[in-house]
Every structure is written in structure tokens, then in C-alpha cells.
Design a protein around this motif. Structure first.
Motif, PDB file in Angstrom:
ATOM      1  N   LYS A   1      -7.044  26.626  25.259  1.00 28.85           N
ATOM      2  CA  LYS A   1      -7.090  26.825  23.813  1.00 28.85           C
ATOM      3  C   LYS A   1      -7.206  28.313  23.547  1.00 28.85           C
ATOM      4  O   LYS A   1      -8.254  28.915  23.794  1.00 28.85           O
ATOM      5  CB  LYS A   1      -8.295  26.101  23.208  1.00 28.85           C
ATOM      6  N   ASN A   2      -6.132  28.934  23.059  1.00 24.94           N
ATOM      7  CA  ASN A   2      -6.200  30.362  22.782  1.00 24.94           C
ATOM      8  C   ASN A   2      -5.810  30.658  21.337  1.00 24.94           C
ATOM      9  O   ASN A   2      -5.336  29.794  20.612  1.00 24.94           O
ATOM     10  CB  ASN A   2      -5.340  31.161  23.766  1.00 24.94           C
ATOM     11  N   TYR A   3      -6.020  31.889  20.949  1.00 27.21           N
ATOM     12  CA  TYR A   3      -5.846  32.329  19.562  1.00 27.21           C
ATOM     13  C   TYR A   3      -4.449  32.866  19.287  1.00 27.21           C
ATOM     14  O   TYR A   3      -4.138  33.239  18.159  1.00 27.21           O
ATOM     15  CB  TYR A   3      -6.906  33.402  19.276  1.00 27.21           C
ATOM     16  N   VAL A   4      -3.577  32.884  20.274  1.00 27.50           N
ATOM     17  CA  VAL A   4      -2.299  33.576  20.150  1.00 27.50           C
ATOM     18  C   VAL A   4      -1.475  33.054  18.974  1.00 27.50           C
ATOM     19  O   VAL A   4      -0.993  33.823  18.138  1.00 27.50           O
ATOM     20  CB  VAL A   4      -1.491  33.487  21.456  1.00 27.50           C
ATOM     21  N   ASN A   5      -1.286  31.736  18.894  1.00 27.64           N
ATOM     22  CA  ASN A   5      -0.452  31.187  17.829  1.00 27.64           C
ATOM     23  C   ASN A   5      -1.068  31.401  16.459  1.00 27.64           C
ATOM     24  O   ASN A   5      -0.379  31.791  15.506  1.00 27.64           O
ATOM     25  CB  ASN A   5      -0.194  29.698  18.060  1.00 27.64           C
ATOM     26  N   VAL A   6      -2.370  31.158  16.333  1.00 32.57           N
ATOM     27  CA  VAL A   6      -3.048  31.380  15.052  1.00 32.57           C
ATOM     28  C   VAL A   6      -2.998  32.860  14.690  1.00 32.57           C
ATOM     29  O   VAL A   6      -2.752  33.226  13.533  1.00 32.57           O
ATOM     30  CB  VAL A   6      -4.506  30.886  15.121  1.00 32.57           C
TER      31      VAL A   6
END
Length: 668
Positions: free
Chosen positions: A259-264
């Protein structure tokens, strides 16, 4: 506008001057203002009479056409939009205040305009105690300190929609970057998360530089800030120049694969052009916000992670949209009441197919013209299509009909696009067709496995066909050093009952999943190994006892639950495990941690009275998903006579409002 939040009473005191131009004669002027007391109102420096309906401030319009100034002083008592977090949770330094206006609710704290067609050039001054950091729209121009109070002055140079006005107050540190074009980027974090800054904000500069280049228009604001807050309502919100996002995205490097923040990160940044620079005229045109932000976020991921990643994400969303459409749930993109899946994912697909139709050069040319022509203004879908038609020198009536007005998702056209662009996805469709024609036992699975190096295909292959795959392929997957392939093994049904009937070697391979750098893999593997090999539970507990996991503490909470279900394990520590698991239901914790703890405690019937009180309090939480799940669990628990009696017995420790909520739920 000068704002002073009142933490003790959860109110907002404000005062400020509105400069406006009256362009034609009118009788009255109204400003949206929810649940506010107005202490002073003056027009052109003369005090005037006014009306206050509880929803709007009204006053007689000046007779003279031209420029005027309105001064107001008020006290707001917001019941939403302004969120005071961590005031009484016993965690020092956890206090936060953040804003979530979401379209039309800014008027709960700032007399403003609940209409997306209104634009304002907003300057904010925020007054706070020393020790707090303030982040708001625009550029911080100065800080004044007097008697322990700091005044933070923020300047916006260009007009913005008032629904995008926001600020955050809390205890934060920051990392500063600059884009290749020289735009200052400020990345905020709570001091406790200092070691999570790099994996959380990984690729931020690359995303920023990519979007400026891909869109073809320079970033339109003075600077860009991102700030994580506790118990945020959504993944993120694109307030002008100041994105607020959930601190559940503050992750370590191991969590990055899960779960990473890249897309958001990319999605909210893309909104600074699509939604903020140009703003929809009404919800009928919401595609112009969410479809575009989703599309450009996918392009950013394509830039970072490659073609295979990009097309597999599109394939997964296309399948979901197709299934929904087939079941009669399809929606048109110009439907103002469409759901998020339509606006976001179908919206992104519409742009993928539009670029495919008119070509990359014409597409970017049209985007540049659209943004330049309508910057700082409101737009409609027709405004966008006009610019694309001019850029491509073609009529787009068929595109409008098929993609924007039609409720049916054009699956066959999409499928051909995916097959054309991705060999590994073409292989999926080929295999599906063959699977329908012949018996599963006769399929040459080995051939399909060897025909591509796509990690995404192999992970899909395992999830889709794990029940019928020969052990040789399963073993090959276990021996892979690719985390996604091994994660697919852990999350599939394989291993719950199949491991014990297979070879000892295969069982040993399954145990190696506990060493992977993926908290989701470890969580799934621990559960399945614990269930399959009870004689080795002590070993599994020992290997995973110091792992917390994702921000929702997924591994730790599972570990505590399984330990409680294994009474022979560390017999003297059982009460401590019980207390710790129940303790994670308290308001000291993020709502995602609490939600998972409630879930496990209810499943093993180990909820303490304190946890029941926390559950009742959670049933009025400001995050609606958490509130809904808490209420549903309360109703489920109340079906047990014993638990219903316990709930009633502890109701005396609740506030009047909480007692009322509980009584309503128990009667349903």
C-alpha cells in the motif's frame, strides 16, 4: 481573512474584508454562512444592518456600481468540515485541526459561496499557539509572534474556488524539494514518522516533473504542500496548492509493495490543473475533475513502473466496469449522480480511448488549449470537447455518444485495445477462451507460464487458477524472488487445506513466505500456516512476534488474535494479549486500527467492556465508513442476549448523546 480556531470549544472565530465589484444593480447580497453568529458587519467602512438565517448572511446591496469592501467579524460553530482531532486521547502532540470542505461545505467555517462557479482570491491569516505548524492555501509570507501566539500569513495570487479553501494545524516537520521548473514542494510529516518520509513520498519530484511535461502547462500555483492527517475522511483532497491526505499512507519501505501513496500523490497533484485551475460548472461535468486526475495518475505510474503495470491496472478496472455494466449498473459519465467508479475509472478509460482515437499530439495540443483558454474559470464537458475537436480537426460526436452519454461500458472496444497494447493481457484472453473450450486438466499451464515474463500475468495466473495448477508450477512460483508472485500465493486459497496433502518440501516453501518483505504476504501466510499446522504454531508466533505491519497494524492484530485462540501458547501472557488487543479499540488509535481490532474481537468473542464502550463511541465517528461498520457490529452483537445486557449495563458511563445513539441502535 483572519481565523482563530478555538480548540476548547471547537469553534472558529474570524474576521476579514471582502473586496468585490458590483457589476449591475441588485437588491440584496447573500453569503453562505452555516451556524454562525455575526458580531459586526460593515460595508465600505460603515456599520450596516444584516440578516442571519443560520444558513446565509444577507445585507442590502450598495446602490453604486463598482468596487466595494465588506468587513465582518463572526463566531462559527461548525458541526462538520472543521475536524478537531486528538484533543482528549491521551497522546501528547497528537492534536490536529484539519478542514475538509468537499465541494460545498466551506461555509461552515468561512462565510463564502457554496457554488463551484464562484472564484475568490483568498489570503488567510491563522492564529495558533506556539509549537504548532500551520499549512494553508498559497505562500507563507510571514509569521508574527506575540505573547505565545503565532500569526501565520498566507497569500494566494490567483483566484480559486472557495470550496478548495483549507488549512491544517498540528505538530509537523517537513522536507523541502524543488521541481525541475523551480516550484517549491513541501512534504509534511509528524515527527514520529520521520523514518517513513522517503517511502511515503517516494517519486514525488518525478511525478511533479512528469505531470508538468505530460500536461504541457506549468504548475499553476505558487508552491505545493502535502500534509498527512489522522482519521481523514478520504484518501486525499486536492485543496488548492495544499493537498491533505490520510496518514494511513505514511508507510515504511516494506509496506511500499502492499500500500503506497504513489497513485494518490499523482491523482491529487493532477487535480491542481483539473479541478483547481479549471473547475467544473456543476456535478454534471464531474468527469472533468475525477476522470482526468485518475487518467494522469495512471500515466504517472506508467512513467514510473512501465507499460505492463499501466495496462494491467486498466485491465482490472475495465473488468470491474464491464461486470457492473453487464449487471445493469452501468452509468453515463454526464450523469451528475453517477458513482465514483464511473467518474474515476470509466472517466480515465474515456481519455485513454480519446487519445487512441485522435493521437497523442492532437490530444496534448487540445489539453493545452483547454487549460489556457479556461484557466481560473468554470468549464463544461462541451468546452473540453470543442478544444479537442479543434486540435484534432475532427468531429467527436460519436465519442461523446459512446463514452459520455452511454450507460453501457464498451467492453469489446476496450478488450481489443488491451490485446493490441499488451501481450500478457492478450494471453489472458486467449487462456480464458481455451479454458471454456476444453477441460481444465487438459490445459497446458506450463506453456502459458513460460510464454511471458510479466509479473502481473503470473500473479493473475496463480490467483485465477491456483485450484487446478500442477505442483510443479506452484513450486516454481514459490522459488521466484518476485514479491508480487509470492504475494499471490499467500493471498490465494492455496495453502489452507492443500499444503498438508502436498510434499514436505512444498510446506517448507510456504513457510518461507513469513520472511518476505510484504506485510500482506506475512499476514496471509501466518493465518494459513497457523490453521494448517497447529503443531508448529509456536514457531510461527516466534518468527512474527515483532512485526507490526501496515499502518492498520494488520500483522500485529492478527498475531494477538491467533495467540488468544492458542491458549497453550505463553499461558502467562494471555491476559496481556487480551488487554493489548482490546486497547487498540480506543480513540488513541487510527480508525483503521480500531476497525480491525473490533472485527477480530467480535470474531473470537473477546470484547471487553471498555472495548464495547469504544465501539459505542465509534458509532458516531466522523468517518462514515467507520461509523457504519461500528453501528452494524453493534446491531449484530445486540442479537446476543448476553451482549445486549452488557451493552445496557455500561450505558450509564456514556454521555446523553451516546446513550441515545445506543438506544436507537438496540431498537432497530
Amino acid at each position: 481573512m483572519e481565523i482563530t480556531p478555538l480548540f476548547d470549544s471547537k469553534e472558529v472565530w474570524g474576521r476579514g474584508t471582502y473586496y468585490f465589484e458590483l457589476k449591475s444593480e441588485t437588491d440584496s447580497i447573500f453569503i453562505d454562512a452555516i451556524n454562525m453568529d455575526f458580531l459586526h458587519v460593515s460595508l465600505n467602512r460603515r456599520q450596516i444592518d444584516f440578516t442571519n438565517s443560520g444558513k446565509k448572511l444577507g445585507f442590502k446591496a450598495p446602490e453604486k456600481i463598482g468596487n466595494h469592501e465588506l468587513f465582518i467579524r463572526y463566531l462559527a460553530k461548525p458541526k462538520q468540515t472543521v475536524y478537531y482531532i486528538g484533543l482528549n486521547d491521551g497522546v501528547e502532540g497528537n492534536e490536529q485541526l484539519w478542514i475538509q470542505g468537499q465541494g460545498k461545505y466551506t461555509s461552515h467555517w468561512l462565510p463564502s459561496f457554496d457554488d463551484m462557479s464562484e472564484k475568490v482570491e483568498l489570503d488567510l491569516t491563522l492564529n495558533t499557539d506556539e509549537g504548532f505548524t500551520v499549512i494553508a492555501n498559497g505562500k507563507l509570507t510571514k509569521k508574527n509572534t506575540a505573547e505565545g501566539i503565532i500569526d501565520w500569513h498566507f497569500d494566494m495570487q490567483d483566484p480559486m474556488s472557495s470550496y478548495l479553501a483549507a488549512f491544517v494545524i498540528g505538530k509537523f516537520d517537513k522536507k523541502e524539494l524543488k521541481s525541475s521548473s523551480g516550484v517549491p514542494i513541501e512534504l509534511y510529516y509528524e515527527p514520529k514518522d520521520s523514518l517513513r518520509v522517503e517511502p511515503t513520498y517516494r517519486y514525488t519530484k518525478e511525478i511533479f516533473d512528469f505531470l508538468e511535461d505530460e500536461i504541457g502547462i506549468a504548475y499553476p500555483w505558487q508552491n505545493y504542500k502535502q500534509v498527512p492527517v489522522k482519521d481523514f475522511l478520504y484518501a486525499g483532497m486536492e485543496n488548492t496548492s495544499a493537498t491533505v491526505f490520510s496518514n494511513s499512507y505514511m508507510i515504511d519501505s516494506t509496506a511500499f509493495i502492499d500500500k503506497n501513496y504513489v497513485n494518490v500523490n499523482a491523482h491529487e497533484l493532477a487535480h491542481q490543473w483539473f479541478g483547481n485551475l479549471v473547475t467544473e460548472e456543476s456535478s454534471k461535468h464531474h468527469w472533468l475533475h475525477e476522470g482526468f486526475a485518475t487518467y494522469y495518475a495512471y500515466l504517472a505510474e506508467q512513467h514510473l513502473f512501465g507499460e505492463d503495470h499501466f495496462y494491467w491496472k486498466l485491465y482490472e478496472t475495465a473488468k470491474t466496469l464491464h461486470n457492473l455494466s453487464e449487471s445493469g449498473g452501468g452509468e453515463a459519465l454526464n450523469n451528475p449522480n453517477a458513482n465514483s467508479l464511473t467518474f474515476y475509472e470509466k472517466g480515465a478509460w474515456a481519455l485513454v480511448m480519446l487519445k487512441d482515437k485522435i493521437g497523442k499530439n492532437a490530444f496534448q495540443k487540445g489539453i493545452i488549449s483547454y487549460l489556457n483558454k479556461h484557466q481560473f474559470k468554470n468549464v463544461t464537458i462541451s468546452d473540453f470537447l470543442v478544444e479537442m475537436e479543434l486540435a484534432a480537426n475532427t468531429d467527436l460526436s460519436d465519442f461523446r455518444s459512446k463514452w459520455l452519454e452511454n450507460e453501457v461500458f464498451p467492453w469489446e472496444e476496450v478488450k481489443e485495445k488491451l490485446k493490441r497494447e499488451s501481450e500478457s493481457i492478450a494471453l489472458v484472453f486467449e487462456m480464458e477462451n481455451e479454458f471454456q473450450r476444453i477441460k481444465s486438466d487438459d490445459l497446458d499451464y506450463d506453456s502459458y507460464w513460460n510464454r511471458t515474463e510479466s509479473t502481473n500475468f503470473k500473479a493473475h495466473f496463480i490467483r485465477q487458477y491456483h485450484r487446478v495448477l500442477p505442483n510443479a508450477i506452484i513450486k516454481r512460483a514459490f522459488l521466484s524472488d518476485d514479491i508480487k508472485i509470492r504475494q499471490a500465493l499467500a493471498s490465494s486459497l492455496y495453502g489452507i487445506s492443500g499444503v498438508k496433502q502436498s510434499t514436505t518440501e512444498m510446506a517448507d516453501l510456504f513457510e518461507t513466505l513469513l520472511d518476505d518483505e510484504s506485510y500482506v504476504t506475512i499476514e496471509n501466510a501466518l493465518l494459513k500456516l497457523w490453521a494448517t499446522f497447529p503443531e508448529k504454531r509456536t514457531l510461527y508466533f516466534s518468527k512474527t512476534q515483532n512485526i507490526v505491519g501496515l499502518p492498520n497494524k494488520n500483522v500485529l492484530l492478527l498475531w494477538l488474535t491467533l495467540a488468544l485462540l492458542t491458549p497453550e501458547y505463553n499461558l502467562g501472557q494471555q491476559q496481556a494479549y487480551y488487554n493489548e488487543l482490546n486497547g487498540y479499540t480506543s480513540a488513541d488509535n487510527h480508525f483503521e486500527v480500531r476497525q480491525l481490532a473490533f472485527q477480530y474481537l467480535s470474531q473470537i468473542q473477546a470484547m471487553s467492556d471498555e472495548a464495547l464502550v469504544n465501539l459505542i463511541k465509534a458509532s458516531d465517528h466522523h468517518v462514515w465508513q467507520f461509523k457504519k461498520s461500528s453501528r452494524n457490529l453493534l446491531k449484530e452483537l445486540s442479537e446476543s442476549i448476553e451482549l445486549k445486557e452488557r451493552l445496557l449495563s455500561i450505558s450509564n458511563s456514556l454521555s446523553t448523546e451516546e446513550q441515545s445513539t445506543l438506544n436507537k441502535l438496540l431498537k432497530q
